[in-house]
Scaffold this motif. Structure first.
Motif, PDB file in Angstrom:
ATOM      1  N   ILE A 125       6.451  -5.490   8.058  1.00  0.00           N
ATOM      2  CA  ILE A 125       6.683  -5.271   6.619  1.00  0.00           C
ATOM      3  C   ILE A 125       5.355  -5.233   5.853  1.00  0.00           C
ATOM      4  CG2 ILE A 125       7.615  -6.375   4.523  1.00  0.00           C
ATOM      5  CD1 ILE A 125      10.097  -7.074   6.090  1.00  0.00           C
ATOM      6  N   SER A 127       2.561  -4.365   7.135  1.00  0.00           N
ATOM      7  CA  SER A 127       1.884  -3.149   7.572  1.00  0.00           C
ATOM      8  C   SER A 127       2.431  -1.927   6.854  1.00  0.00           C
ATOM      9  CB  SER A 127       2.048  -2.976   9.080  1.00  0.00           C
ATOM     10  OG  SER A 127       1.533  -4.106   9.748  1.00  0.00           O
ATOM     11  N   GLY A 128       3.765  -1.908   6.653  1.00  0.00           N
ATOM     12  CA  GLY A 128       4.375  -0.803   5.922  1.00  0.00           C
ATOM     13  C   GLY A 128       3.893  -0.758   4.474  1.00  0.00           C
ATOM     14  N   ASN A 129       3.799  -1.927   3.848  1.00  0.00           N
ATOM     15  CA  ASN A 129       3.275  -1.986   2.482  1.00  0.00           C
ATOM     16  C   ASN A 129       1.849  -1.447   2.423  1.00  0.00           C
ATOM     17  OD1 ASN A 129       5.423  -3.005   0.936  1.00  0.00           O
ATOM     18  ND2 ASN A 129       5.096  -5.053   1.755  1.00  0.00           N
ATOM     19  N   LEU A 130       1.080  -1.774   3.447  1.00  0.00           N
ATOM     20  CA  LEU A 130      -0.310  -1.321   3.507  1.00  0.00           C
ATOM     21  C   LEU A 130      -0.370   0.203   3.614  1.00  0.00           C
ATOM     22  CD1 LEU A 130      -3.244  -2.196   3.667  1.00  0.00           C
ATOM     23  CD2 LEU A 130      -2.957  -2.588   6.103  1.00  0.00           C
ATOM     24  N   LEU A 131       0.462   0.783   4.479  1.00  0.00           N
ATOM     25  CA  LEU A 131       0.486   2.240   4.617  1.00  0.00           C
ATOM     26  C   LEU A 131       0.890   2.888   3.294  1.00  0.00           C
ATOM     27  CD1 LEU A 131       0.095   4.602   6.635  1.00  0.00           C
ATOM     28  CD2 LEU A 131       2.540   4.536   7.052  1.00  0.00           C
ATOM     29  N   HIS A 132       1.745   2.206   2.546  1.00  0.00           N
ATOM     30  CA  HIS A 132       2.208   2.733   1.267  1.00  0.00           C
ATOM     31  C   HIS A 132       1.233   2.446   0.117  1.00  0.00           C
ATOM     32  CE1 HIS A 132       6.752   2.975   2.485  1.00  0.00           C
ATOM     33  NE2 HIS A 132       5.995   3.865   3.080  1.00  0.00           N
ATOM     34  N   LYS A 134       0.521  -0.407  -1.084  1.00  0.00           N
ATOM     35  CA  LYS A 134       0.915  -1.581  -1.871  1.00  0.00           C
ATOM     36  C   LYS A 134       0.101  -2.769  -1.381  1.00  0.00           C
ATOM     37  CE  LYS A 134       5.522  -0.003  -3.022  1.00  0.00           C
ATOM     38  NZ  LYS A 134       5.112   0.418  -4.368  1.00  0.00           N
ATOM     39  N   SER A 176      -6.424   0.071  12.687  1.00  0.00           N
ATOM     40  CA  SER A 176      -5.454   0.791  11.859  1.00  0.00           C
ATOM     41  C   SER A 176      -5.373   0.232  10.434  1.00  0.00           C
ATOM     42  CB  SER A 176      -4.072   0.795  12.526  1.00  0.00           C
ATOM     43  OG  SER A 176      -4.087   1.665  13.636  1.00  0.00           O
ATOM     44  N   PRO A 177      -5.218  -1.095  10.259  1.00  0.00           N
ATOM     45  CA  PRO A 177      -5.212  -1.584   8.874  1.00  0.00           C
ATOM     46  C   PRO A 177      -6.546  -1.395   8.167  1.00  0.00           C
ATOM     47  CG  PRO A 177      -5.061  -3.414  10.450  1.00  0.00           C
ATOM     48  CD  PRO A 177      -4.886  -2.151  11.230  1.00  0.00           C
ATOM     49  N   GLN A 180      -6.645   1.954   6.555  1.00  0.00           N
ATOM     50  CA  GLN A 180      -5.802   1.997   5.358  1.00  0.00           C
ATOM     51  C   GLN A 180      -6.459   1.291   4.177  1.00  0.00           C
ATOM     52  OE1 GLN A 180      -3.063   3.862   4.918  1.00  0.00           O
ATOM     53  NE2 GLN A 180      -3.674   4.578   6.921  1.00  0.00           N
ATOM     54  N   VAL A 183      -8.963   3.620   2.805  1.00  0.00           N
ATOM     55  CA  VAL A 183      -8.312   4.718   2.070  1.00  0.00           C
ATOM     56  C   VAL A 183      -7.917   4.260   0.674  1.00  0.00           C
ATOM     57  CG1 VAL A 183      -6.181   6.088   1.905  1.00  0.00           C
ATOM     58  CG2 VAL A 183      -7.474   6.048   4.053  1.00  0.00           C
ATOM     59  N   TRP A 184      -7.296   3.073   0.582  1.00  0.00           N
ATOM     60  CA  TRP A 184      -6.808   2.609  -0.715  1.00  0.00           C
ATOM     61  C   TRP A 184      -7.919   2.010  -1.572  1.00  0.00           C
ATOM     62  CZ3 TRP A 184      -2.876   5.196  -1.948  1.00  0.00           C
ATOM     63  CH2 TRP A 184      -1.962   5.611  -0.977  1.00  0.00           C
TER      64      TRP A 184
END
Lengths: 295, 295
Positions: A125, A127-132, A134, A176-177, A180, A183-184
């Motif tokens: 969860i 990790s998904g927030n990170l990809l998004h 958030k 991977s993180p 991200q 990127v953000w």
């Protein structure tokens, strides 16, 4: 010959420690980190001691749940569930790798930690927030090692926004993180890995180079763009007959050569390493602050 | 002058349709997609009709839950929860954007869909799995538009592994998951966005260029490396006095010029568009196959 300035993880983590100490002093509750260990790997013991010490040094506390190497996955899950429910616990980590004679799915166990206590930031969860994109926010933590790298880059003063960054490695925990987070932070990011062709050439495009591939002294001086910021997440033991132990720790970057072309570089040890622990305790304190505010 | 070969999304999606038809014919259950809509945006109506038609064309079915624009978030959540529990439903999507006079958090509502029915692949759990390189597998779906792009690249025959890929855009729905799918297909991936400097120069490094930035005719011929594969996710309406409607649809790439240097290129319309619907129904059929196997 010019030499890169060192970015000291020791120094930055001490700054974070001071900041956290102040935060904790003003809290009505004591931030508590729970560390779950299966078995007794010597390297794990060292890391756990560092985490406990850092937590205590800022006025927090920790509990170390050490389970025998005969622990089964259901038993381990029960422990995590209990910690999920324990209101005095603000952060939970499962120390990997497990030292177990039982077959335990580390991914499944990690994902049992409730998001609001996932201070390692490694559950699916988070990790998904990170990809998004958030980052932070109420129930979201940035993974510790990559977030520590961001702090070190910021310390150099080199702007991340608009910079070309190259990350070598695509692991769940670091590469991977890391990409991200860059990127953000508005960098233009290239993700390289074992299947990348012309790696030296691509590295040379990087104004910010983050290496997390786990190969001692892998990145050579010629791969580095003059003036680049180099962050080395590697920590490898190689033989060194001049040392009493017969060994020494090196990173993934050929430090002695790379520092001749980089503008800023992290040493190993004393670079990224201390930051991981600092960010873990920072996340734990953040969690306690949230709990305290919601009261 | 050489001209790029077109990659027809229409053609590839028809191939997928035939394949799915065969799968469904051999299933003992009928794959069912639930589409939840709030209000009645005209563009949403068009997309929903396409999804329903595709589902039916492979032997599946769909239910369209159309709620009034006065629906509140708790009411909407109740609908999603009911569909989560409904065993006859294999896939659930909430059609965005909502057309509502109420304040509804689209992210929260999307994340209520259980992972095993998240056939859009957009929930935070699916996204976390993607960042971790856990593609497909039991309860994981690849997001439809990016996965459609991968199918189109594969159709060109140009190998993804080892290629340099550039993705322009970092949206939750297209850009960010696209980059991850390319990484886990072993490309070396550069992620560009609004804060990227020297974008034309970086584009020219791409052997595979995926554009998802939502700016009509943004990418010029000079930005494209000769022989590159160009995938255009844009769909923009621009004024065109020669058309009866006064408008025409164009992508994010200056197609007429770009096709002079690319080796393969997707048209707009008829490129990525049809693939999104095909991958959605493919995910729904996959879900039904899993349910049927677990019986």
């Amino acid at each position: 010959m010019a030499t890169a300035k060192l970015i000291s993880g020791k120094e930055v983590s001490d700054e974070i420690r001071s900041r956290l100490k102040e935060t904790v002093a003003n809290l009505s509750i004591v931030p508590k980190l729970a560390i779950v260990q299966v078995g007794g790997r010597e390297d794990s013991n060292v890391y756990i001691r560092m985490k406990k010490n850092f937590a205590e040094s800022v006025g927090g506390t920790s509990i170390h749940v050490q389970l025998p190497n005969t622990t089964t996955q259901p038993e381990l899950e029960k422990v995590v569930q209990k910690l999920n429910q324990d209101k005095s616990v603000h952060g939970i980590i499962v120390q990997l790798p497990f030292d177990s004679i039982e077959l335990i799915d580390a991914h499944e166990v990690t994902n049992m930690i409730v998001p609001e206590k996932d201070v390692d930031g490694l559950t699916v969860i988070n990790s998904g927030n990170l990809l998004h994109g958030k980052l932070g926010g109420d129930h979201s933590y940035k993974p510790c090692t990559p977030n520590g790298c961001i702090e070190l880059i910021k310390k150099s003063g080199v702007p991340i926004a608009g910079a070309r960054a190259v990350v070598i490695g695509r692991s769940q925990i670091v590469g991977s993180p890391m990409a991200q987070l860059l990127v953000w932070n508005n960098a233009t990011v290239t993700i390289c890995h074992s299947r990348t062709k012309n790696l030296p050439e691509i590295c040379r495009e990087a104004e910010i180079l983050v290496v997390a591939i786990g190969k001692p002294l892998f990145v050579k001086k010629e791969w580095i763009k003059p003036g680049a910021v180099v962050i080395d997440c590697g920590i490898n033991s190689i033989s060194d007959p001049t040392k009493k132990s017969g060994q020494r720790l090196v990173g993934d970057v050929d430090f002695d050569e790379a520092k001749k072309v980089a503008s800023y570089i992290t040493p190993v040890p004393g670079g990224v390493g201390p930051m991981t622990v600092a960010m873990l305790i920072s996340n734990t304190v953040d969690s306690a602050v949230r709990v305290s505010k919601s009261k």
